[in-house]
Design a protein around this motif. Structure first.
Motif, short mmCIF file in Angstrom:
data_model
loop_
_atom_site.label_atom_id
_atom_site.label_comp_id
_atom_site.label_asym_id
_atom_site.label_seq_id
_atom_site.Cartn_x
_atom_site.Cartn_y
_atom_site.Cartn_z
N ARG A 86 1.13 7.31 -6.17
CA ARG A 86 -0.04 8.05 -6.29
C ARG A 86 0.02 9.57 -5.90
O ARG A 86 -0.47 10.48 -6.57
CB ARG A 86 -1.27 7.43 -5.64
CG ARG A 86 -2.71 7.62 -6.28
CD ARG A 86 -3.82 7.02 -5.31
NE ARG A 86 -3.87 5.53 -5.77
CZ ARG A 86 -3.82 4.62 -4.75
NH1 ARG A 86 -3.92 5.07 -3.65
NH2 ARG A 86 -4.10 3.33 -5.19
N SER A 87 0.77 9.80 -5.01
CA SER A 87 1.01 11.27 -4.60
C SER A 87 1.95 11.93 -5.56
O SER A 87 1.65 13.26 -5.53
CB SER A 87 2.13 11.24 -3.16
OG SER A 87 3.30 10.81 -3.47
N GLU A 142 -8.21 6.18 -5.38
CA GLU A 142 -7.59 5.59 -4.35
C GLU A 142 -7.62 4.22 -4.29
O GLU A 142 -6.73 3.69 -3.47
CB GLU A 142 -8.51 6.37 -3.22
CG GLU A 142 -8.13 5.99 -1.76
CD GLU A 142 -6.72 6.58 -1.47
OE1 GLU A 142 -5.93 5.73 -0.76
OE2 GLU A 142 -6.30 7.60 -1.78
N ASN A 143 -8.54 3.56 -5.06
CA ASN A 143 -8.71 2.05 -4.71
C ASN A 143 -8.12 1.21 -5.76
O ASN A 143 -8.23 0.21 -6.16
CB ASN A 143 -10.24 1.80 -4.70
CG ASN A 143 -10.88 2.28 -5.96
OD1 ASN A 143 -10.33 3.06 -6.65
ND2 ASN A 143 -12.06 1.74 -6.03
N HIS A 146 0.87 -1.05 -0.04
CA HIS A 146 0.04 -0.19 -0.05
C HIS A 146 0.81 1.15 -0.07
O HIS A 146 0.75 2.17 -0.67
CB HIS A 146 -0.87 0.11 1.20
CG HIS A 146 -2.12 1.28 1.24
ND1 HIS A 146 -2.95 1.41 0.37
CD2 HIS A 146 -1.85 2.32 2.04
CE1 HIS A 146 -3.42 2.68 0.84
NE2 HIS A 146 -2.86 3.15 1.97
N GLU A 147 1.94 1.38 0.72
CA GLU A 147 2.76 2.35 0.89
C GLU A 147 3.50 2.81 -0.50
O GLU A 147 3.52 3.95 -0.85
CB GLU A 147 3.99 1.87 1.88
CG GLU A 147 3.45 1.90 3.18
CD GLU A 147 2.61 0.72 3.52
OE1 GLU A 147 3.25 -0.27 2.97
OE2 GLU A 147 1.79 0.76 4.52
N GLN A 174 0.77 4.15 -2.68
CA GLN A 174 0.40 5.43 -2.18
C GLN A 174 1.58 6.45 -2.44
O GLN A 174 1.41 7.70 -2.88
CB GLN A 174 0.24 5.57 -0.59
CG GLN A 174 -0.97 5.12 -0.02
CD GLN A 174 -2.26 5.79 -0.77
OE1 GLN A 174 -2.93 5.41 -1.73
NE2 GLN A 174 -2.37 7.00 -0.23
N GLN A 175 2.77 6.20 -2.71
CA GLN A 175 3.92 7.05 -2.99
C GLN A 175 3.95 7.36 -4.47
O GLN A 175 4.15 8.63 -4.78
CB GLN A 175 5.24 6.30 -2.74
CG GLN A 175 6.41 7.14 -2.78
CD GLN A 175 7.66 6.41 -2.36
OE1 GLN A 175 7.82 5.34 -2.25
NE2 GLN A 175 8.82 7.31 -2.35
#
Length: 135
Positions: free
Chosen positions: A32-33, A39-40, A25-26, A29-30
């Protein structure tokens, strides 16, 4: 694939990542940032992160120069979506080599599969380097 002697670049030369890649997930998220996205879901460009270890195997082999390799084209074909928790395996094969006017152009075909050998993605890349940069 660590070696004391450089490997000659040739069609059919194949590299496998030393260990499987577990999608966290991390990591998602990195990415995606930086690029955005829902989000999903895991952004399709995440395949490049998954392939980084096997690309490093090629770079470390001595088959290509350590500097000056330019990535000029890429085609990604997704067979399924990448999901958080997936354990993925990667393989990179040199599929063609052309030499012209002091430049070496080569194509790679990289595959990403799941633990159960289900296809996830195929990535065809074209790269080029100056032949004079080969020691």
């Amino acid at each position: 694939m660590e070696t004391d002697q450089p490997i000659a670049l040739h069609e059919g030369l194949t590299f496998n990542a030393a260990k499987p890649f577990t999608v966290t997930h991390e990591q998602v998220q990195q990415l995606r940032s930086i690029i955005g996205g829902a989000e999903n879901s895991v952004p399709p460009s995440f395949v490049n992160i998954v392939l980084s270890a096997v690309a490093r195997e090629l770079a470390d082999s001595g088959a290509v120069p350590s500097h000056g390799v330019v990535h000029v084209a890429e085609k990604v074909t997704l067979a399924s979506s990448i999901k958080v928790g997936d354990v993925l395996h990667t393989q990179l094969t040199i599929s063609s080599i052309r030499e012209r006017a002091g430049a070496v152009q080569f194509a790679t075909e990289s595959t990403i599969t799941t633990d159960s050998d289900e296809p996830v993605a195929t990535v065809v890349s074209t790269l080029v380097f100056n032949q004079a940069s080969v020691q």
